[in-house]
Scaffold this active site. Structure first.
Site, PDB file in Angstrom:
ATOM      1  N   ASP A  52      29.245 -11.310  53.060  1.00  0.00           N
ATOM      2  CA  ASP A  52      28.238 -11.520  54.097  1.00  0.00           C
ATOM      3  C   ASP A  52      26.976 -10.726  53.753  1.00  0.00           C
ATOM      4  O   ASP A  52      26.929  -9.518  53.919  1.00  0.00           O
ATOM      5  CB  ASP A  52      28.814 -11.076  55.445  1.00  0.00           C
ATOM      6  CG  ASP A  52      27.786 -11.180  56.561  1.00  0.00           C
ATOM      7  OD1 ASP A  52      26.669 -11.686  56.302  1.00  0.00           O
ATOM      8  OD2 ASP A  52      28.112 -10.760  57.690  1.00  0.00           O
ATOM      9  N   GLU A 132      15.872   9.833  30.687  1.00  0.00           N
ATOM     10  CA  GLU A 132      16.312  11.239  30.653  1.00  0.00           C
ATOM     11  C   GLU A 132      16.502  11.727  32.082  1.00  0.00           C
ATOM     12  O   GLU A 132      15.650  12.443  32.614  1.00  0.00           O
ATOM     13  CB  GLU A 132      15.248  12.110  29.983  1.00  0.00           C
ATOM     14  CG  GLU A 132      14.908  11.747  28.560  1.00  0.00           C
ATOM     15  CD  GLU A 132      13.862  12.712  28.024  1.00  0.00           C
ATOM     16  OE1 GLU A 132      14.240  13.830  27.650  1.00  0.00           O
ATOM     17  OE2 GLU A 132      12.672  12.355  28.027  1.00  0.00           O
ATOM     18  N   GLU A 134      17.462  13.819  35.261  1.00  0.00           N
ATOM     19  CA  GLU A 134      17.749  15.210  35.635  1.00  0.00           C
ATOM     20  C   GLU A 134      18.382  15.228  37.019  1.00  0.00           C
ATOM     21  O   GLU A 134      18.137  14.338  37.821  1.00  0.00           O
ATOM     22  CB  GLU A 134      16.460  16.030  35.638  1.00  0.00           C
ATOM     23  CG  GLU A 134      15.857  16.170  34.247  1.00  0.00           C
ATOM     24  CD  GLU A 134      14.473  16.811  34.251  1.00  0.00           C
ATOM     25  OE1 GLU A 134      14.132  17.471  33.257  1.00  0.00           O
ATOM     26  OE2 GLU A 134      13.730  16.636  35.230  1.00  0.00           O
ATOM     27  N   GLU A 188      18.553  22.733  32.538  1.00  0.00           N
ATOM     28  CA  GLU A 188      17.104  22.624  32.663  1.00  0.00           C
ATOM     29  C   GLU A 188      16.453  23.963  33.005  1.00  0.00           C
ATOM     30  O   GLU A 188      17.119  24.978  33.129  1.00  0.00           O
ATOM     31  CB  GLU A 188      16.742  21.561  33.700  1.00  0.00           C
ATOM     32  CG  GLU A 188      16.534  20.184  33.109  1.00  0.00           C
ATOM     33  CD  GLU A 188      15.369  20.161  32.113  1.00  0.00           C
ATOM     34  OE1 GLU A 188      14.501  21.068  32.159  1.00  0.00           O
ATOM     35  OE2 GLU A 188      15.340  19.243  31.280  1.00  0.00           O
ATOM     36  N   GLU A 195      20.212  18.120  32.596  1.00  0.00           N
ATOM     37  CA  GLU A 195      19.734  16.847  32.067  1.00  0.00           C
ATOM     38  C   GLU A 195      20.757  16.334  31.065  1.00  0.00           C
ATOM     39  O   GLU A 195      21.277  17.097  30.258  1.00  0.00           O
ATOM     40  CB  GLU A 195      18.380  17.043  31.359  1.00  0.00           C
ATOM     41  CG  GLU A 195      17.880  15.773  30.672  1.00  0.00           C
ATOM     42  CD  GLU A 195      16.528  15.959  29.982  1.00  0.00           C
ATOM     43  OE1 GLU A 195      15.603  16.526  30.606  1.00  0.00           O
ATOM     44  OE2 GLU A 195      16.412  15.545  28.813  1.00  0.00           O
ATOM     45  N   HIS A 244      12.231  10.770  32.955  1.00  0.00           N
ATOM     46  CA  HIS A 244      11.334  10.257  31.913  1.00  0.00           C
ATOM     47  C   HIS A 244      11.968   9.002  31.337  1.00  0.00           C
ATOM     48  O   HIS A 244      13.180   8.973  31.105  1.00  0.00           O
ATOM     49  CB  HIS A 244      11.169  11.264  30.777  1.00  0.00           C
ATOM     50  CG  HIS A 244      10.590  12.567  31.205  1.00  0.00           C
ATOM     51  ND1 HIS A 244      10.591  13.678  30.398  1.00  0.00           N
ATOM     52  CD2 HIS A 244       9.983  12.940  32.355  1.00  0.00           C
ATOM     53  CE1 HIS A 244      10.013  14.685  31.030  1.00  0.00           C
ATOM     54  NE2 HIS A 244       9.636  14.260  32.222  1.00  0.00           N
ATOM     55  N   ARG A 316       2.489  17.583  27.465  1.00  0.00           N
ATOM     56  CA  ARG A 316       3.436  17.075  28.446  1.00  0.00           C
ATOM     57  C   ARG A 316       2.868  17.093  29.860  1.00  0.00           C
ATOM     58  O   ARG A 316       3.622  17.066  30.820  1.00  0.00           O
ATOM     59  CB  ARG A 316       4.728  17.903  28.376  1.00  0.00           C
ATOM     60  CG  ARG A 316       5.510  17.656  27.103  1.00  0.00           C
ATOM     61  CD  ARG A 316       6.596  18.708  26.900  1.00  0.00           C
ATOM     62  NE  ARG A 316       7.231  18.540  25.590  1.00  0.00           N
ATOM     63  CZ  ARG A 316       8.357  17.852  25.398  1.00  0.00           C
ATOM     64  NH1 ARG A 316       8.987  17.300  26.405  1.00  0.00           N
ATOM     65  NH2 ARG A 316       8.854  17.736  24.188  1.00  0.00           N
ATOM     66  N   GLU A 334       6.682   7.248  26.219  1.00  0.00           N
ATOM     67  CA  GLU A 334       7.503   7.883  27.250  1.00  0.00           C
ATOM     68  C   GLU A 334       6.708   7.946  28.547  1.00  0.00           C
ATOM     69  O   GLU A 334       5.681   8.624  28.613  1.00  0.00           O
ATOM     70  CB  GLU A 334       7.874   9.314  26.816  1.00  0.00           C
ATOM     71  CG  GLU A 334       8.649  10.080  27.874  1.00  0.00           C
ATOM     72  CD  GLU A 334       8.800  11.576  27.551  1.00  0.00           C
ATOM     73  OE1 GLU A 334       7.859  12.170  26.983  1.00  0.00           O
ATOM     74  OE2 GLU A 334       9.863  12.135  27.877  1.00  0.00           O
ATOM     75  N   ARG A 336       6.448   9.446  32.072  1.00  0.00           N
ATOM     76  CA  ARG A 336       7.027  10.687  32.587  1.00  0.00           C
ATOM     77  C   ARG A 336       7.075  10.766  34.113  1.00  0.00           C
ATOM     78  O   ARG A 336       7.560  11.737  34.672  1.00  0.00           O
ATOM     79  CB  ARG A 336       6.256  11.878  32.022  1.00  0.00           C
ATOM     80  CG  ARG A 336       6.311  11.924  30.494  1.00  0.00           C
ATOM     81  CD  ARG A 336       5.374  12.967  29.911  1.00  0.00           C
ATOM     82  NE  ARG A 336       5.669  14.308  30.397  1.00  0.00           N
ATOM     83  CZ  ARG A 336       6.658  15.077  29.948  1.00  0.00           C
ATOM     84  NH1 ARG A 336       7.441  14.625  28.974  1.00  0.00           N
ATOM     85  NH2 ARG A 336       6.854  16.273  30.452  1.00  0.00           N
TER      86      ARG A 336
HETATM   87  P1  ADP Z   1      12.096  14.285  24.994  1.00  0.00           P
HETATM   88  O1  ADP Z   1      11.431  14.874  23.806  1.00  0.00           O
HETATM   89  O2  ADP Z   1      11.143  13.838  26.041  1.00  0.00           O
HETATM   90  O3  ADP Z   1      13.183  15.182  25.552  1.00  0.00           O
HETATM   91  P2  ADP Z   1      14.050  12.724  23.559  1.00  0.00           P
HETATM   92  O4  ADP Z   1      13.714  12.995  22.150  1.00  0.00           O
HETATM   93  O5  ADP Z   1      15.171  13.519  24.159  1.00  0.00           O
HETATM   94  O6  ADP Z   1      12.773  12.914  24.490  1.00  0.00           O
HETATM   95  O7  ADP Z   1      14.335  11.134  23.693  1.00  0.00           O
HETATM   96  C1  ADP Z   1      14.912  10.638  24.846  1.00  0.00           C
HETATM   97  C2  ADP Z   1      15.244   9.153  24.823  1.00  0.00           C
HETATM   98  O8  ADP Z   1      14.456   8.326  23.944  1.00  0.00           O
HETATM   99  C3  ADP Z   1      16.696   8.897  24.446  1.00  0.00           C
HETATM  100  O9  ADP Z   1      17.303   8.215  25.527  1.00  0.00           O
HETATM  101  C4  ADP Z   1      16.575   8.028  23.202  1.00  0.00           C
HETATM  102  O10 ADP Z   1      17.690   7.181  23.032  1.00  0.00           O
HETATM  103  C5  ADP Z   1      15.314   7.278  23.529  1.00  0.00           C
HETATM  104  N1  ADP Z   1      14.759   6.475  22.416  1.00  0.00           N
HETATM  105  C6  ADP Z   1      14.749   6.725  21.094  1.00  0.00           C
HETATM  106  N2  ADP Z   1      14.171   5.710  20.412  1.00  0.00           N
HETATM  107  C7  ADP Z   1      13.794   4.777  21.339  1.00  0.00           C
HETATM  108  C8  ADP Z   1      13.157   3.502  21.281  1.00  0.00           C
HETATM  109  N3  ADP Z   1      12.755   2.962  20.127  1.00  0.00           N
HETATM  110  N4  ADP Z   1      12.933   2.840  22.435  1.00  0.00           N
HETATM  111  C9  ADP Z   1      13.309   3.365  23.611  1.00  0.00           C
HETATM  112  N5  ADP Z   1      13.914   4.551  23.729  1.00  0.00           N
HETATM  113  C10 ADP Z   1      14.163   5.255  22.617  1.00  0.00           C
HETATM  114 MG    MG Z   2      15.307  15.131  26.850  1.00  0.00          MG
HETATM  115 MG    MG Z   3      11.107  13.680  28.087  1.00  0.00          MG
HETATM  116 MG    MG Z   4      13.944  17.524  31.144  1.00  0.00          MG
HETATM  117 MG    MG Z   5      14.423  16.126  24.089  1.00  0.00          MG
END
Ligand code: ADP
Ligand code: MG
Ligand code: MG
Ligand code: MG
Ligand code: MG
Length: 445
Positions: A52, A132, A134, A188, A195, A244, A316, A334, A336
């Site tokens: 439902d 990522e 947290e 963290e 994380e 992120h 960052r 990325e 954020r």
């Molecule tokens: P940070 O430096 O922000 O902590 P990380 O180096 O820990 O980031 O990377 C985090 C994420 O990026 C992981 O989940 C990883 O699998 C992902 N990642 C790596 N290559 C790619 C890609 N080509 N496309 C999307 N995500 C990716």
């Molecule tokens: Mg990370």
């Molecule tokens: Mg990050």
């Molecule tokens: Mg973090």
């Molecule tokens: Mg990292």
């Protein structure tokens, strides 16, 4: 029967599964469960499971309430914390929602994401996404969550110092048993905050994974008598929890469209257009990626959370960062801003549509900003043409309502229900009188 579904039936036999949890997500991101005896699995695959829809927030009106769940056989997983001493086990399947006739239901967040992925597919791309997330682990008192961090408690109690990493280790084992590839995990900046990063995957798998991740963390924390929370900012004055999200587009042959060997940032023209699209739609997608009143207590200067609409290859403080990539496959952007209170299906859908819009319109990315943007004054921000993210949920909803691309990304049904629910949430907050106000004004006036 679809061969994949047959494989699931075989696994149900093999692992002595007696109950199946069929899961889907409502518009607000809450995971809903329907439990069926394993004997009904075959019928669930062939006919679906009737339910439902009017009993689910934001789904349908009562007069059109006959809905069906269509379990996706690719999502079968044993629930590791549900294996019993007598050898029986429970498993889950994630389902798509259809109307009574079997047509995709427009109010199903998973459908919204599939529509976004289809648009990317028609342009020749598959989305890869890596989050990522947290979260905080807090102690419980009389069965209720507190904001007492258990590592601080453990410290004063002289409990073993690695209590926190014990819990985290159990969570990681649980995730791995469910098929996750955990890439990194750490404590963290804030006390009690953790994380766990898992490997990127296609958009649909990643959204399913985020929903699963939250369930695993909650269940395993509870086994340790701890309360896990994905609330974005549980404690004022210390870092909030973000999620992120790393994004890239690959071709069907697995080549990373975002990579360009010759570019200064190793970013292709397509990647820069995608990035420009996300920047342009940033205010509107904030409503979806940061959907709670509390989300905006995280998006403030000083805690590595983004506030300003800019990108950077080094710092960052920007909304979008271009992480250093060691291989072509790792070239990505990325975002954020998202936090783990978002609906992962809707969040990935709006990010993707925003980026694809940038590609379609051939938008130019601005120059990266290499300075600490928190330290810019208003005139410097104006000079660099840097926008600010919406300061609260109300402003974010306004931005969403003004952005047709993102409204279309959600679709009429979801957009209307989402805006209605979030306006009501913000209004409720606006009229509430907080602790802070009482402390500030009760005795002053
Ligand atoms: P940070 O430096 O922000 O902590 P990380 O180096 O820990 O980031 O990377 C985090 C994420 O990026 C992981 O989940 C990883 O699998 C992902 N990642 C790596 N290559 C790619 C890609 N080509 N496309 C999307 N995500 C990716
Ligand atoms: Mg990370
Ligand atoms: Mg990050
Ligand atoms: Mg973090
Ligand atoms: Mg990292």
């Amino acid at each position: 029967l679809d061969p994949k579904a047959q494989t699931v039936l075989d696994e149900i036999e093999e692992h002595n599964v007696d109950f199946l949890r069929i899961q889907f997500t409502d518009i607000l991101g809450t995971v809903k469960n329907v439990s069926i005896p394993a004997s009904q699995a075959e019928k669930a695959f062939t006919e679906g499971i009737y339910f439902d829809g009017s009993s689910i927030e934001g789904f349908v009106r009562i007069q059109e309430s006959d809905m069906r769940l269509r379990p996706d056989p690719n999502t079968f997983a044993l629930l590791p914390w549900k294996t019993r001493d007598d050898g029986t086990a429970s498993a889950r399947l994630i389902a798509d929602v259809t109307d009574a006739s079997g047509a995709d239901f427009k109010g199903d967040p998973r459908h919204v994401l599939k529509r976004a992925l289809k648009r990317a597919g028609d342009m020749g791309y598959t989305l890869n996404a890596g989050p990522e997330p947290e979260f905080f682990l807090f102690e419980e008192e009389d069965g209720r969550a507190t904001t007492i961090t258990h590592d601080a408690g453990g410290y004063f109690d002289l409990a073993p110092k690695d209590l926190a990493s014990d819990v985290r280790r159990d969570i990681i084992y649980g995730l791995e048993k469910m098929g996750f590839e955990v890439e990194a995990s750490h404590h963290e900046v804030a006390e009690g905050q953790h994380e766990i990063d898992f490997k990127y995957d296609d958009g649909l798998t990643t959204a399913d994974n985020i929903a699963t991740f939250r369930a695993v963390v909650r269940a395993i924390a509870a086994e340790h008598d701890l309360h896990s929370t994905f609330m974005p900012k549980p404690i004022a004055g210390i870092n909030g929890s973000g999620m992120h999200t790393h994004l890239s587009l690959f071709t069907e042959d697995g080549e990373n469209v975002f990579h360009d060997e010759d570019d200064e940032f190793n970013l292709s023209e397509t990647a820069k257009q995608f990035l420009a699209g996300v920047l342009e739609h940033a205010p509107a997608i904030t409503a979806v990626c940061n959907p709670t009143v509390n989300s905006y207590k995280r998006l403030v200067p000083g805690y590595e959370a983004p506030v300003y609409v800019a990108w950077s290859d080094v710092n960052r403080t920007a909304l979008i960062r271009k992480p250093a990539a060691r291989t072509p496959a790792a070239s990505r952007v990325e975002l954020r801003s998202p936090d783990p209170s978002c609906n992962p299906y809707l969040a990935l859908a709006v990010m993707l549509h925003a980026g694809l819009d940038g590609i379609e319109r051939g938008l130019d990315a601005p120059d990266p900003v290499r300075e600490n943007i928190y330290e810019f004054d208003e005139s410097t921000r104006e000079e660099y043409n840097i926008d600010v993210l919406p300061p609260n949920l109300g402003a974010a909803i306004d931005a969403l309502e003004a952005d047709d691309v993102i409204l279309d990304a959600l679709g009429k049904h979801v957009a209307e229900k989402f805006i209605e629910a979030k306006r009501a949430e913000f209004d409720e907050y606006r009229v509430a009188v907080s602790e802070w106000e009482l402390e500030k004004y009760l005795e002053t006036f």
